[in-house]
Design a protein around this motif. Structure first.
Motif, PDB file in Angstrom:
ATOM      1  N   HIS A  58       6.639   7.049   0.311  1.00  0.00           N
ATOM      2  CA  HIS A  58       6.574   5.595   0.385  1.00  0.00           C
ATOM      3  C   HIS A  58       8.002   5.063   0.444  1.00  0.00           C
ATOM      4  O   HIS A  58       8.753   5.114  -0.530  1.00  0.00           O
ATOM      5  N   ARG A  63       8.126  11.525  -3.292  1.00  0.00           N
ATOM      6  CA  ARG A  63       6.960  10.725  -2.945  1.00  0.00           C
ATOM      7  C   ARG A  63       7.289   9.250  -2.733  1.00  0.00           C
ATOM      8  O   ARG A  63       6.449   8.476  -2.268  1.00  0.00           O
ATOM      9  N   ALA A  64       8.510   8.848  -3.086  1.00  0.00           N
ATOM     10  CA  ALA A  64       8.898   7.455  -2.875  1.00  0.00           C
ATOM     11  C   ALA A  64      10.415   7.388  -2.736  1.00  0.00           C
ATOM     12  O   ALA A  64      11.148   8.105  -3.417  1.00  0.00           O
ATOM     13  N   GLY A  66       4.007  -0.901   8.735  1.00  0.00           N
ATOM     14  CA  GLY A  66       4.284  -1.206   7.341  1.00  0.00           C
ATOM     15  C   GLY A  66       4.161  -2.690   7.056  1.00  0.00           C
ATOM     16  O   GLY A  66       3.655  -3.470   7.876  1.00  0.00           O
ATOM     17  N   GLU A 119       0.832  -1.202   0.000  1.00  0.00           N
ATOM     18  CA  GLU A 119       0.000   0.000   0.000  1.00  0.00           C
ATOM     19  C   GLU A 119       0.868   1.254   0.000  1.00  0.00           C
ATOM     20  O   GLU A 119       1.836   1.365   0.743  1.00  0.00           O
ATOM     21  N   ALA A 120       0.534   2.201  -0.876  1.00  0.00           N
ATOM     22  CA  ALA A 120       1.320   3.427  -1.012  1.00  0.00           C
ATOM     23  C   ALA A 120       1.377   4.167   0.314  1.00  0.00           C
ATOM     24  O   ALA A 120       0.406   4.209   1.072  1.00  0.00           O
ATOM     25  N   THR A 121       2.522   4.786   0.570  1.00  0.00           N
ATOM     26  CA  THR A 121       2.886   5.592   1.749  1.00  0.00           C
ATOM     27  C   THR A 121       3.215   4.732   2.963  1.00  0.00           C
ATOM     28  O   THR A 121       3.860   5.222   3.875  1.00  0.00           O
ATOM     29  N   ARG A 122       2.776   3.472   2.995  1.00  0.00           N
ATOM     30  CA  ARG A 122       3.157   2.619   4.116  1.00  0.00           C
ATOM     31  C   ARG A 122       4.511   1.997   3.809  1.00  0.00           C
ATOM     32  O   ARG A 122       4.716   1.448   2.725  1.00  0.00           O
ATOM     33  N   PRO A 123       5.475   2.068   4.728  1.00  0.00           N
ATOM     34  CA  PRO A 123       6.807   1.524   4.438  1.00  0.00           C
ATOM     35  C   PRO A 123       6.757   0.018   4.199  1.00  0.00           C
ATOM     36  O   PRO A 123       5.906  -0.684   4.751  1.00  0.00           O
ATOM     37  N   HIS A 124       7.687  -0.434   3.382  1.00  0.00           N
ATOM     38  CA  HIS A 124       7.711  -1.847   3.009  1.00  0.00           C
ATOM     39  C   HIS A 124       9.131  -2.370   3.120  1.00  0.00           C
ATOM     40  O   HIS A 124      10.084  -1.726   2.658  1.00  0.00           O
ATOM     41  N   MET A 157       5.073   2.326  -9.658  1.00  0.00           N
ATOM     42  CA  MET A 157       4.941   3.680  -9.117  1.00  0.00           C
ATOM     43  C   MET A 157       4.702   4.695 -10.227  1.00  0.00           C
ATOM     44  O   MET A 157       3.919   5.644 -10.070  1.00  0.00           O
ATOM     45  N   GLN A 202       0.667   4.581 -10.256  1.00  0.00           N
ATOM     46  CA  GLN A 202       0.443   5.646  -9.283  1.00  0.00           C
ATOM     47  C   GLN A 202       0.667   7.037  -9.867  1.00  0.00           C
ATOM     48  O   GLN A 202       0.357   8.041  -9.224  1.00  0.00           O
TER      49      GLN A 202
END
Length: 476
Positions: free
Chosen positions: A383, A334-335, A417, A3-8, A29, A33
């Motif tokens: 993200h 943004r990422a 995340g 999910e975008a913005t949640r760290p992975h 992305m 996105q």
């Protein structure tokens, strides 16, 4: 994709398709996105890995039908290593009418300049003959190679400290526990003396003529010990160690004190001598280190030069303190994709956290950070995608934190995340993977994440490697 913005966090062992996943995430992305390359910061470590990632991302975007304008933007904001990223951002923030500094690059230029700084500060500066620096030179000269080894060791220590986010200072020189080491040596010595005194008492009680030589050797040792103690010489522990070694060669006397006890005493005596010596040298080393570091700064300023550590330090400081700069760089990001995250050091992680708009992961080293305060994070962080494998950490000699990946994992969990693991090896035969898993479980225990073969039922082909493993009850 996560999910975008949640760290992975993506755990990826060698040969499991890590680069493929990085390219896929970058492409999604952009295509799904709607992010532009200028909004994505992609970082890896080596020039070779950077070139491969750039090429494969471009090929993926071309295959996805992206236009020439976006591809041209990708060229300007392509994946880079940390040095390239810091240079790019620093140049962007510099005023156009300000002269660009000379960069002391990878060819050993910064080390050569530091060596020159040592020579000037210690041997040719105004303080070289008289004053505190002169006294430090005279105190250290008998123990260190002032023209070679000491400058090299200091440069390595300072470089590592800076990569850990610490300011080079006297704190780099470990405090000496002279009294503690002396006390431990005394305790070990007393145990050995008790054994020898007990044996001497037995010989005296028997008063056998055949034991006359043994009694004489013991008497000689005890007399030597008293004489050594009376001199209070700096190398008294070493003298006592030599006397003990001689006693250990005297037939039956060598069996009175066990070999482990004798070795423990000798190590304790050596440690006591070393701690005493280091305690006396530490003030001189602190003085020489401070003088060299100050002269290094002057020489850089005189040449209009900076080293790579200067660039990342100044960039982080600028982003911390300058709201406009932070909005310019971090506001558009943004990422953030970080490859080989296990090889990052605390200062690099601080930069990553700034770019992603979130607090830095904690450093396991407990080092005093170069920057104590943190700016307010944006309302919507970027993200953050972290890719790596703790087993592949190779840059600890350059200040990389061995617990970097664990620190990132903790950050991801704190921010709720997601985590994933690539465990299918696309590079090795099943027989080899069995051996690797056996070795990995032996070395890392429960922390080891086993690999799986791409085709588990495939028959072995070509050359194979077999691991020889000892039985579980084999002490070797």
């Amino acid at each position: 994709m996560a999910e975008a913005t949640r760290p992975h966090l993506l755990r990826a062992s060698a040969g499991t398709g890590k680069t493929f996943q990085l390219v896929r995430m970058y492409t999604e992305m952009v295509v799904e996105q709607g992010l532009r390359p200028a909004q994505i910061v992609a970082i890896t470590f080596t020039r070779k890995a950077t070139a491969e990632l750039r090429q494969r991302i471009r090929q993926s975007l071309v295959a996805a039908g992206q236009d020439a304008e976006l591809l041209a933007e990708l060229q300007r904001a392509a994946p880079v290593n940390f040095h390239g990223l810091c240079l790019r951002l620093w140049e962007e923030l510099q005023p156009q009418d300000e002269a660009a500094p000379i960069i002391l690059g990878d060819a050993g230029e910064e080390q050569e300049l530091f060596f020159e700084a040592c020579e000037v500060a210690w041997l040719h500066g105004s303080e070289a003959e008289a004053g505190e620096v002169g006294a430090a030179v005279r105190g250290a000269a008998p123990c260190f190679e002032l023209h070679a080894r000491l400058p090299s060791d200091l440069f390595a220590a300072f470089a590592r400290a800076r990569e850990e986010g610490r300011v080079p200072s006297a704190d780099l020189f470990a405090a000496c526990d002279e009294k503690g080491a002396q006390r431990r040596a005394e305790l070990q010595l007393q145990e050995v003396l008790d054994d020898l005194l007990g044996f001497a008492a037995e010989l005296a009680a028997k008063n056998a003529a055949s034991d006359q030589k043994l009694r004489a050797k013991l008497a000689t040792f005890f007399a030597a010990r008293e004489a050594i103690a009376a001199t209070q010489a700096e190398d008294a522990p070493l003298q006592l160690g030599r006397a003990l070694k001689q006693l250990g060669r005297a037939g039956r006397l060598g069996s009175i004190v066990s070999a482990p006890a004798r070795e423990a005493l000798l190590q304790a005596l050596d440690a006591a001598f070393a701690e005493r010596h280091c305690a006396r040298l530490r003030p001189a080393l602190c003085t020489l280190g401070a003088a060299a570091w100050e002269e290094y700064g002057r020489l850089k300023a005189a040449r209009g030069a900076v080293d790579f550590a200067d660039i990342i330090e100044r960039l982080v400081h600028r982003l911390e303190q300058d709201v406009t700069a932070r909005q310019q760089i971090c506001g558009r990001t943004r990422a953030v994709l970080v490859d080989e995250a296990q090889d990052t050091n605390p200062l690099q992680r601080r930069l990553i956290a700034l770019l992603a708009g979130m607090a830095a992961p904690a450093s396991s080293t407990g080092a005093r950070q170069l920057l104590a305060s943190s700016p307010p994070a944006p309302s919507t962080p970027a993200h953050l995608v972290v890719v790596g494998d703790a087993k592949q950490a190779i840059y600890t000699f350059r200040g990389a934190d061995p617990q970097s990946f664990s620190a990132f994992a903790e950050l991801v969990r704190q921010r709720q995340g997601t985590e994933a693991q690539l465990s299918v090896s696309r590079r090795s035969q099943p027989a080899l993977i069995v051996g690797i898993n056996h070795l990995g479980a032996h070395l890392f225990g429960a922390a080891y994440e086993p690999l799986a073969p791409l085709e588990p039922d495939a028959a072995p082909t070509g050359a194979a490697m077999f691991w020889l493993s000892a039985a579980a009850d084999d002490p070797t």
